[in-house]
Design an enzyme around this catalytic site. Structure first.
Site, PDB file in Angstrom:
ATOM      1  N   ASP A   1       0.837  -1.208   0.000  1.00  0.00           N
ATOM      2  CA  ASP A   1       0.000   0.000   0.000  1.00  0.00           C
ATOM      3  C   ASP A   1       0.869   1.255   0.000  1.00  0.00           C
ATOM      4  O   ASP A   1       1.577   1.521   0.975  1.00  0.00           O
ATOM      5  CB  ASP A   1      -0.904  -0.024   1.237  1.00  0.00           C
ATOM      6  CG  ASP A   1      -2.078   0.916   1.103  1.00  0.00           C
ATOM      7  OD1 ASP A   1      -2.128   1.684   0.121  1.00  0.00           O
ATOM      8  OD2 ASP A   1      -2.955   0.887   1.988  1.00  0.00           O
ATOM      9  N   ASP A   2       0.824   2.004  -1.078  1.00  0.00           N
ATOM     10  CA  ASP A   2       1.542   3.284  -1.200  1.00  0.00           C
ATOM     11  C   ASP A   2       3.066   3.108  -1.280  1.00  0.00           C
ATOM     12  O   ASP A   2       3.807   4.051  -0.985  1.00  0.00           O
ATOM     13  CB  ASP A   2       1.219   4.253  -0.042  1.00  0.00           C
ATOM     14  CG  ASP A   2      -0.224   4.723  -0.023  1.00  0.00           C
ATOM     15  OD1 ASP A   2      -1.025   4.246  -0.849  1.00  0.00           O
ATOM     16  OD2 ASP A   2      -0.550   5.573   0.828  1.00  0.00           O
TER      17      ASP A   2
ATOM     18  N   CYS B   1      -6.070   4.089  -3.511  1.00  0.00           N
ATOM     19  CA  CYS B   1      -6.283   2.690  -3.141  1.00  0.00           C
ATOM     20  C   CYS B   1      -7.497   2.005  -3.762  1.00  0.00           C
ATOM     21  O   CYS B   1      -7.370   0.977  -4.424  1.00  0.00           O
ATOM     22  CB  CYS B   1      -6.397   2.581  -1.624  1.00  0.00           C
ATOM     23  SG  CYS B   1      -4.975   3.239  -0.741  1.00  0.00           S
TER      24      CYS B   1
ATOM     25  N   ARG C   1      -7.342  -1.205  -6.426  1.00  0.00           N
ATOM     26  CA  ARG C   1      -7.625  -2.583  -6.012  1.00  0.00           C
ATOM     27  C   ARG C   1      -8.776  -3.181  -6.823  1.00  0.00           C
ATOM     28  O   ARG C   1      -8.770  -4.366  -7.172  1.00  0.00           O
ATOM     29  CB  ARG C   1      -7.931  -2.610  -4.499  1.00  0.00           C
ATOM     30  CG  ARG C   1      -6.664  -2.419  -3.697  1.00  0.00           C
ATOM     31  CD  ARG C   1      -6.870  -1.708  -2.367  1.00  0.00           C
ATOM     32  NE  ARG C   1      -5.587  -1.170  -1.944  1.00  0.00           N
ATOM     33  CZ  ARG C   1      -4.723  -1.801  -1.142  1.00  0.00           C
ATOM     34  NH1 ARG C   1      -5.033  -2.976  -0.633  1.00  0.00           N
ATOM     35  NH2 ARG C   1      -3.566  -1.246  -0.841  1.00  0.00           N
TER      36      ARG C   1
ATOM     37  N   LYS D   1      -5.474  -5.635   3.690  1.00  0.00           N
ATOM     38  CA  LYS D   1      -6.443  -4.549   3.484  1.00  0.00           C
ATOM     39  C   LYS D   1      -7.351  -4.851   2.305  1.00  0.00           C
ATOM     40  O   LYS D   1      -6.889  -5.237   1.242  1.00  0.00           O
ATOM     41  CB  LYS D   1      -5.664  -3.254   3.255  1.00  0.00           C
ATOM     42  CG  LYS D   1      -6.482  -2.113   2.658  1.00  0.00           C
ATOM     43  CD  LYS D   1      -5.712  -0.821   2.730  1.00  0.00           C
ATOM     44  CE  LYS D   1      -6.099   0.112   1.602  1.00  0.00           C
ATOM     45  NZ  LYS D   1      -5.404   1.409   1.694  1.00  0.00           N
TER      46      LYS D   1
ATOM     47  N   HIS E   1     -10.741  -2.755   1.262  1.00  0.00           N
ATOM     48  CA  HIS E   1     -11.039  -1.428   0.696  1.00  0.00           C
ATOM     49  C   HIS E   1     -11.892  -1.467  -0.574  1.00  0.00           C
ATOM     50  O   HIS E   1     -11.799  -0.578  -1.419  1.00  0.00           O
ATOM     51  CB  HIS E   1      -9.746  -0.622   0.442  1.00  0.00           C
ATOM     52  CG  HIS E   1      -9.922   0.825   0.800  1.00  0.00           C
ATOM     53  ND1 HIS E   1      -8.944   1.776   0.637  1.00  0.00           N
ATOM     54  CD2 HIS E   1     -10.999   1.484   1.310  1.00  0.00           C
ATOM     55  CE1 HIS E   1      -9.387   2.951   1.041  1.00  0.00           C
ATOM     56  NE2 HIS E   1     -10.641   2.796   1.445  1.00  0.00           N
TER      57      HIS E   1
ATOM     58  N   SER F   1      -8.480   1.249   4.843  1.00  0.00           N
ATOM     59  CA  SER F   1      -7.129   1.706   5.176  1.00  0.00           C
ATOM     60  C   SER F   1      -6.927   1.833   6.688  1.00  0.00           C
ATOM     61  O   SER F   1      -7.888   1.992   7.448  1.00  0.00           O
ATOM     62  CB  SER F   1      -6.857   3.072   4.539  1.00  0.00           C
ATOM     63  OG  SER F   1      -6.917   2.977   3.150  1.00  0.00           O
TER      64      SER F   1
ATOM     65  N   HIS G   1       1.513   2.339   4.162  1.00  0.00           N
ATOM     66  CA  HIS G   1       0.551   3.447   4.188  1.00  0.00           C
ATOM     67  C   HIS G   1       0.567   4.058   5.589  1.00  0.00           C
ATOM     68  O   HIS G   1       0.539   3.326   6.577  1.00  0.00           O
ATOM     69  CB  HIS G   1      -0.824   2.864   3.860  1.00  0.00           C
ATOM     70  CG  HIS G   1      -1.947   3.847   3.723  1.00  0.00           C
ATOM     71  ND1 HIS G   1      -2.386   4.641   4.750  1.00  0.00           N
ATOM     72  CD2 HIS G   1      -2.745   4.137   2.660  1.00  0.00           C
ATOM     73  CE1 HIS G   1      -3.403   5.370   4.326  1.00  0.00           C
ATOM     74  NE2 HIS G   1      -3.638   5.088   3.061  1.00  0.00           N
TER      75      HIS G   1
ATOM     76  N   ASP H   1      -0.216  -0.582  -4.859  1.00  0.00           N
ATOM     77  CA  ASP H   1      -1.503  -0.091  -5.389  1.00  0.00           C
ATOM     78  C   ASP H   1      -1.418   1.298  -5.991  1.00  0.00           C
ATOM     79  O   ASP H   1      -2.272   1.694  -6.771  1.00  0.00           O
ATOM     80  CB  ASP H   1      -2.591  -0.151  -4.303  1.00  0.00           C
ATOM     81  CG  ASP H   1      -2.348   0.846  -3.168  1.00  0.00           C
ATOM     82  OD1 ASP H   1      -1.195   1.261  -2.948  1.00  0.00           O
ATOM     83  OD2 ASP H   1      -3.341   1.201  -2.495  1.00  0.00           O
ATOM     84  N   ASN H   2      -0.415   2.053  -5.584  1.00  0.00           N
ATOM     85  CA  ASN H   2      -0.226   3.415  -6.130  1.00  0.00           C
ATOM     86  C   ASN H   2       1.122   3.931  -5.643  1.00  0.00           C
ATOM     87  O   ASN H   2       1.794   3.282  -4.835  1.00  0.00           O
ATOM     88  CB  ASN H   2      -1.361   4.373  -5.717  1.00  0.00           C
ATOM     89  CG  ASN H   2      -1.660   4.405  -4.228  1.00  0.00           C
ATOM     90  OD1 ASN H   2      -2.689   3.897  -3.796  1.00  0.00           O
ATOM     91  ND2 ASN H   2      -0.755   4.946  -3.436  1.00  0.00           N
TER      92      ASN H   2
ATOM     93  N   LYS I   1       1.518   9.593  -5.245  1.00  0.00           N
ATOM     94  CA  LYS I   1       0.111   9.214  -5.020  1.00  0.00           C
ATOM     95  C   LYS I   1      -0.846  10.376  -5.287  1.00  0.00           C
ATOM     96  O   LYS I   1      -0.581  11.509  -4.887  1.00  0.00           O
ATOM     97  CB  LYS I   1      -0.027   8.747  -3.562  1.00  0.00           C
ATOM     98  CG  LYS I   1      -1.452   8.456  -3.107  1.00  0.00           C
ATOM     99  CD  LYS I   1      -1.452   7.879  -1.704  1.00  0.00           C
ATOM    100  CE  LYS I   1      -2.865   7.731  -1.144  1.00  0.00           C
ATOM    101  NZ  LYS I   1      -2.912   6.976   0.111  1.00  0.00           N
TER     102      LYS I   1
END
Ligand code: MG
Length: 486
Positions: free
Chosen positions: A47-48, A87, A91, A144, A146, A169, A251, A303-304, A324
């Site tokens: 994540d991130d 996010c 996803r 996660k 989301h 998140s 994240h 994811d980003n 992001k």
């Protein structure tokens, strides 16, 4: 339907807890010697995590020996894109193989699903878990989610036999006792983000549809996900399995377990990434030890891009511009490593374009599953580059912000029709006509606008934008409707 669902739920807890397998599992295990067994699939989605955060992508202060080894034994992509720069839509795209605008999982009014969102991934979307389950796979989601926290949107309703993780998140909701200390305005300047304690946030840890712990102790999340993933692999070693492992880290708020805390030269951000690195190393080791490496495709990505406004608590996009929330390269281009010893050539590298959108189509092909009918699929089959049989079939990439295309990559060129900062004050959109044009091969940092000297490329990009816009379909916005506050 009701009976099948009850049966699935009954053995789902066993799946993730590593308990006794149910009858369906044993039946599959008995057929384990068949030659045509489709490969196991593990998707690890950080994540991130930024493009520049791993050693094998040039980072010199975060130590990632396990991911570096995964790349050395597998295949590293240098132009691989998340299908969104935040996010929820990212996803949705990974698990459906479709632009999130089609499912309504992106919005012009909200970035992601909130903790009070009424919506989620619509029932008529087919997830990769549903597809693989139809091929006899056991499916598990750890980490996660989301994609909707209402019961009908949780992983166990969307094709996964079991779920262990957080519904959204790790900063999605603030604990009642701390609400006065958090405001939506300038939240990235809030000192509590930089000295985080789990009690500040009202984040549940769930098993299937049940809450286990609230607020979850975040410092042990990566460790617990690792243990759950190891148990999942060991329990289902004799059956085709699909594991979607989406750690909450890195994240913000950042948490690492005691073994990793304070160890990285890169600070707490480095600690969290180094713990993820150890997690990946542990899983690959279990696959080797159980003799599963030759029949398991493992994919690692993010994811980003990095959440830069959090300073040292955000990651790095390396040589790429911004992060992001933006449609600059740093928002969308992410690390991507594929690993499958014996099938994917170790140490290979692909510079052609690929996307998380393509994972669905590629895995469906490997599993011998037909793609979902009666819908546009946006992914491509990456088998040729994965197995050294040809170039990537993907020539172009779209960069969405909400429901609109802000930029397009075609071959080496990228045109920006609009730009806008990701976070922070002064979020003003700037339209560009003619578009800004960059040559990503010569100028991956998007510094030198060459539109004036390339009118024919610009004209082609303008035509391509119109063509791609005409090919979109728009699902009902799932992000905007909120449940009443409690
Ligand atoms: Mg993210």
């Amino acid at each position: 339907m009701r009976f099948q669902r009850a049966k699935a739920l009954a053995f789902s807890a066993a799946c993730l807890l590593g308990g006794m397998p149910g009858p369906a599992v044993r039946a599959e295990a008995d057929r384990g010697g068949e030659q045509d067994t489709p490969p196991n699939v593990i998707l690890i989605f950080a994540d991130d995590l930024g493009y520049g955060d791993l050693g094998c992508y040039g980072n010199t202060s975060i130590r990632t020996p396990q991911l570096d080894r995964m790349a050395a034994e597998g295949q590293k992509w240098t132009s691989f894109y998340a299908a969104a720069n935040v996010c929820t839509p990212s996803r949705a795209a990974l698990l459906t193989g479709r632009w999130p605008v089609r499912s309504g999982m992106t919005s012009d009014r909200r970035l992601v699903l909130t903790a009070r969102a009424a919506g989620g991934l619509p029932d008529d979307e087919i997830t990769l878990a549903q597809l693989l389950r139809s091929r006899g796979y056991v499916t598990g989601a750890i980490g996660k989610w989301h994609l909707g926290q209402q019961p009908q949107f949780l992983p166990t309703s969307r094709g996964f036999d079991g779920f262990f993780g957080t519904p959204y998140s790790n900063d999605e909701a603030v604990s009642p006792a701390w609400r006065k200390d958090f405001t939506r305005r300038d939240y990235w300047n809030n000192p509590l983000f930089y000295t985080p304690r789990s009690e500040y946030w009202d984040i549940p840890l769930m098993r299937d549809e049940a809450e286990l712990e609230r607020p979850v102790e975040q410092s042990t999340l990566t460790q617990r996900y690792t243990e759950a993933a190891v148990r999942f692999i060991e329990t289902h070693a004799r059956r085709p399995f699909f594991l979607y492992l989406a750690p909450n880290m890195p994240h913000v708020p950042l948490f690492a377990s005691d073994r990793f805390l304070g160890r990285s030269p890169r600070g707490i951000y480095g600690d969290t990434v180094e713990e993820l690195d150890a997690m990946v190393g542990r899983l690959l080791e279990v696959l080797r030890r159980k003799g599963l490496a030759q029949n398991t495709l493992v994919f690692f990505s993010s994811d980003n891009g990095p959440w830069l406004i959090f300073g040292e608590h955000g990651g790095s996009a390396g040589i790429l511009r911004d992060g992001k929330g933006t449609t600059w390269e740093g928002g969308h281009r992410v690390p991507a490593i594929f690993w499958w010893p014996g099938r994917i050539e170790g140490g290979s590298s692909v510079d052609g374009v690929g996307s998380t959108l393509d994972v669905f189509t590629t895995v469906a092909k490997l599993a011998g599953a037909a793609l979902p009918a009666e819908r546009v699929m946006d992914g491509l089959d990456l088998s040729a580059p994965l197995f050294g049989q040809g170039a990537s079939p993907r020539q172009s990439m779209l960069y969405f912000r909400g429901t609109r295309i802000y930029a397009i990559r075609q071959g080496q060129y990228k045109a920006h029709f609009s730009t806008k900062p990701g976070f922070g004050p002064g979020l003003v959109e700037t339209a560009h006509a003619p578009p800004l044009l960059f040559d990503l091969e010569r100028d991956p940092g998007e510094q030198v606008d060459i539109a004036a000297s390339h009118p024919e490329v610009v004209a082609g990009m303008v035509r391509l934008l119109a063509e791609r816009q005409a090919g979109l379909s728009f699902g009902t916005d799932q992000l905007v409707e909120q449940l009443p506050a409690d």
